[in-house]
Design a protein around this motif. Structure first.
Motif, PDB file in Angstrom:
ATOM      1  N   PHE A  62     -18.687  72.931  27.612  1.00  0.00           N
ATOM      2  CA  PHE A  62     -19.711  71.517  27.753  1.00  0.00           C
ATOM      3  C   PHE A  62     -20.517  70.892  26.579  1.00  0.00           C
ATOM      4  O   PHE A  62     -20.002  69.762  26.451  1.00  0.00           O
ATOM      5  CB  PHE A  62     -20.602  71.544  28.866  1.00  0.00           C
ATOM      6  N   GLN A 122     -17.563  78.277  23.552  1.00  0.00           N
ATOM      7  CA  GLN A 122     -18.224  77.125  22.899  1.00  0.00           C
ATOM      8  C   GLN A 122     -17.839  76.913  21.389  1.00  0.00           C
ATOM      9  O   GLN A 122     -18.026  75.846  20.897  1.00  0.00           O
ATOM     10  CB  GLN A 122     -19.907  77.321  22.848  1.00  0.00           C
ATOM     11  N   ARG A 163     -18.967  83.245  27.366  1.00  0.00           N
ATOM     12  CA  ARG A 163     -19.568  81.554  27.260  1.00  0.00           C
ATOM     13  C   ARG A 163     -19.615  81.268  25.940  1.00  0.00           C
ATOM     14  O   ARG A 163     -19.450  80.136  25.736  1.00  0.00           O
ATOM     15  CB  ARG A 163     -20.841  81.542  28.274  1.00  0.00           C
ATOM     16  N   PHE A 209     -21.764  86.381  29.506  1.00  0.00           N
ATOM     17  CA  PHE A 209     -22.593  85.306  28.610  1.00  0.00           C
ATOM     18  C   PHE A 209     -22.040  85.162  27.277  1.00  0.00           C
ATOM     19  O   PHE A 209     -21.847  84.225  26.584  1.00  0.00           O
ATOM     20  CB  PHE A 209     -24.134  85.382  28.774  1.00  0.00           C
ATOM     21  N   GLU A 241     -16.399  79.897  35.908  1.00  0.00           N
ATOM     22  CA  GLU A 241     -17.094  78.673  35.697  1.00  0.00           C
ATOM     23  C   GLU A 241     -18.313  78.989  34.848  1.00  0.00           C
ATOM     24  O   GLU A 241     -18.644  77.864  34.074  1.00  0.00           O
ATOM     25  CB  GLU A 241     -17.672  78.075  37.324  1.00  0.00           C
ATOM     26  N   THR A 242     -19.011  79.694  35.053  1.00  0.00           N
ATOM     27  CA  THR A 242     -20.023  80.239  34.052  1.00  0.00           C
ATOM     28  C   THR A 242     -19.458  80.267  32.690  1.00  0.00           C
ATOM     29  O   THR A 242     -19.987  79.556  31.893  1.00  0.00           O
ATOM     30  CB  THR A 242     -20.700  81.599  34.213  1.00  0.00           C
ATOM     31  N   LEU A 299     -18.967  76.662  31.343  1.00  0.00           N
ATOM     32  CA  LEU A 299     -20.172  75.844  30.929  1.00  0.00           C
ATOM     33  C   LEU A 299     -20.336  75.667  29.286  1.00  0.00           C
ATOM     34  O   LEU A 299     -20.698  74.864  28.623  1.00  0.00           O
ATOM     35  CB  LEU A 299     -21.371  76.543  31.404  1.00  0.00           C
ATOM     36  N   GLY A 300     -19.707  76.969  28.833  1.00  0.00           N
ATOM     37  CA  GLY A 300     -19.598  76.867  27.239  1.00  0.00           C
ATOM     38  C   GLY A 300     -18.835  75.892  26.518  1.00  0.00           C
ATOM     39  O   GLY A 300     -18.911  75.667  25.447  1.00  0.00           O
ATOM     40  N   TYR A 348     -26.540  80.051  22.108  1.00  0.00           N
ATOM     41  CA  TYR A 348     -27.798  80.787  22.341  1.00  0.00           C
ATOM     42  C   TYR A 348     -27.499  81.553  23.733  1.00  0.00           C
ATOM     43  O   TYR A 348     -27.204  81.167  24.906  1.00  0.00           O
ATOM     44  CB  TYR A 348     -28.877  79.648  22.446  1.00  0.00           C
TER      45      TYR A 348
END
Lengths: 281, 244
Positions: B98, B151, B147, B144, B91-92, B95-96, B74
């Motif tokens: 995680f 994922q 990211r 983003f 690092e941003t 996060l994807g 999302y």
């Protein structure tokens, strides 16, 4: 002066206890403080540290260690704040204001029933020189719990602090993390009560973290800097308090303030002086 | 296939969306359009269970949403992000990774490699060390999206990704989205610019607090539908490239 302090350290156990406890509290309040300011919960930190007061009074009356009563009341306050915020049209800062001042007022009255006014003074302003062995052990246990929690759940804390929407979207239980942090915040607030007292706990949580925030662009670095500032301020504050007979809490807090002012003026992120110089040109 | 049944959301007693049921085809880019306040963002938030809703159930290939969350990326609106947060670009993107790592697992070499790859795909590989606040809107949007790539989700929701970004970033993003679609991903985009509809999307959802139409562009993007979403006069102005 410093020699005098070191000599005191070798001679008096109370001073050793005080120094050790201050250092430990400096570390944990720095760690938790980072998450508090990044999640915009500074006011919540203030609220919980005030709301533990009736818990301390009740513990005295019942005759248990004040950590227990204080923690129960701190959590209770966090829950009520959550309830009021969710079930009314009030914004959360208003809910926080109402709840914590009520708790604090109730605490002042309860303390007057429980003990003499000197105790109230120590709770409000801290008295690190009176730390007992058992308080010290509890403080260390709390510190270990907090640091372990942050290490184990660093990933989850990072993502939910930075981007709560993404965390929720992928199914992270953000509410659970919130209340776990509230629990840790309460534990830290209760232990910091010994060094700086309920009124100034919030400074230990916010000021070192805010200073670190100005000096870093990674969360892990920010946590390290905040803890370091917490430790150094605790030691320097304790030294000043011992040498000049100042209130320990106030001395520690003002030391953190000095760090903050330095960072505010000179941090690359803030760039205040450089900006000013450019403006003058 | 994503299936939404009976989504109704009200904000403080005002209806935002009423009784929307629709399906979203897989391996396609679906646009969501409608006037301001039509409930476009609310629709994807409602589908993802990110807002309080009165009713509504989402399933993906007949599986309940909670079973497939990690497989949905999302990308929220940029203005909801705290740009002063102490976090770097790389690092941003990390996060994807995680969601699929789960609790107690730390990102390792494989995840870091994924970050580099994802940044390359959005042409931002040189910016890994920047703090996110130093980026332009378009660069940030690409980060983003990187990211979301990291994922490795099969479904990607994007809320207004093209608002306030430069042409170059927009092109990088749309080309990438089309490539991802060709690789088999399902992509859903909230969008406001009608002129790009036919070039960007395969399918279209038109909303104005209720569902006006959904389906392939040829069927959905019609004068009648646009007019019923935007009103007659507005509709006339906005119609360009609309099928009659």
């Amino acid at each position: 002066m410093i020699a005098n302090f070191i000599e005191g350290l070798t001679k008096y156990e109370f001073l050793q206890n005080a120094l050790f406890t201050s250092v430990v509290i400096g570390i944990v309040s720095g760690v938790i403080g980072c998450f508090i300011i990044l999640r915009g919960m500074s006011l919540m930190g203030d609220a919980i540290s005030h709301a533990v007061l009736p818990g301390v009074a009740v513990s005295y009356i019942v005759g248990v260690n004040y950590f227990i009563g204080a923690t129960v009341f701190g959590l209770f306050a966090a829950l009520i704040i959550g309830l009021v915020t969710q079930h009314s049209k009030l914004k959360s800062d208003t809910a926080i204001g109402i709840v914590f001042s009520s708790f604090f007022a109730a605490g002042i009255i309860a303390i007057s029933f429980a003990k003499s006014s000197t105790d109230l003074y120590h709770i409000l302003f801290g008295n690190v020189l009176a730390v007992t062995q058992s308080d010290m052990i509890i403080t260390v246990v709390i510190a270990i719990i907090v640091v372990l929690f942050v290490i184990v759940f660093y990933k989850e804390l990072l993502v939910s602090s930075f981007d709560p929407v993404m965390s929720q979207a992928y199914g992270l239980r953000t509410q659970v993390i919130h209340y776990a942090l509230m629990l840790l915040l309460t534990l830290v607030a209760v232990s910091a009560l010994q060094t700086v007292g309920t009124i100034l706990v919030v400074a230990m949580l916010i000021t070192p973290a805010a200073t670190a925030y100005l000096l870093s662009n990674r969360l892990s670095v920010m946590i390290l800097i905040a803890s370091t500032i917490g430790v150094v301020s605790s030691v320097v504050g304790l030294f000043l308090s011992y040498s000049y007979n100042l209130a320990s809490g106030a001395a520690i807090v003002l030391t953190t303030t000095v760090f903050f002012i330095l960072a505010f003026l000179f941090s690359p992120k803030q760039n205040l002086l450089i900006k000013r110089r450019k403006a003058i040109k | 296939m994503i299936e939404l049944k009976n989504l109704t959301v009200t904000y403080q007693d005002k209806p935002a969306l009423s009784d929307v049921s629709l399906t979203i085809r897989e391996k396609a880019i679906t646009g969501i359009i409608g006037p301001n306040g039509a409930g476009k963002s609310t629709l994807i938030k409602g589908m993802m269970d990110l807002v309080k809703k009165n009713s509504g159930v989402t399933t993906v290939d007949n599986q309940p949403l909670n079973n497939v969350r990690k497989n949905i990326a999302y990308v929220e609106q940029r203005n909801t992000i705290d740009l002063t947060f102490p976090i770097k670009v790389s690092e941003t993107v990390l996060l994807g990774t995680f969601p699929k790592l789960g609790l107690f697992h730390r990102p390792k070499e494989k995840e870091k490699q994924k970050v580099i790859e994802s940044l390359k795909q959005v042409k931002m590989e040189e910016f890994g060390n920047r703090q996110i606040g130093e980026l332009s809107g378009g660069q940030l949007q690409r980060v983003f999206i990187a990211r979301a790539l990291a994922q490795e989700a099969d479904i990607i929701f994007l809320d207004e990704p093209f608002v306030g970004i430069d042409m170059n970033s927009e092109k990088v993003i749309i080309d990438l989205l089309k490539q991802l679609r060709d690789e088999g991903k399902t992509i859903v985009v909230v969008h406001h610019d009608l002129s790009k509809v036919t070039t960007y999307f395969d399918d279209l959802i038109i909303l104005n607090q209720e569902l006006i139409s959904y389906g392939p562009i040829a069927k959905s993007f019609t004068t009648a539908n646009i007019k019923s979403a935007y009103g007659d006069s507005m509709g006339d102005l906005m119609i360009k490239g609309v099928n009659d």
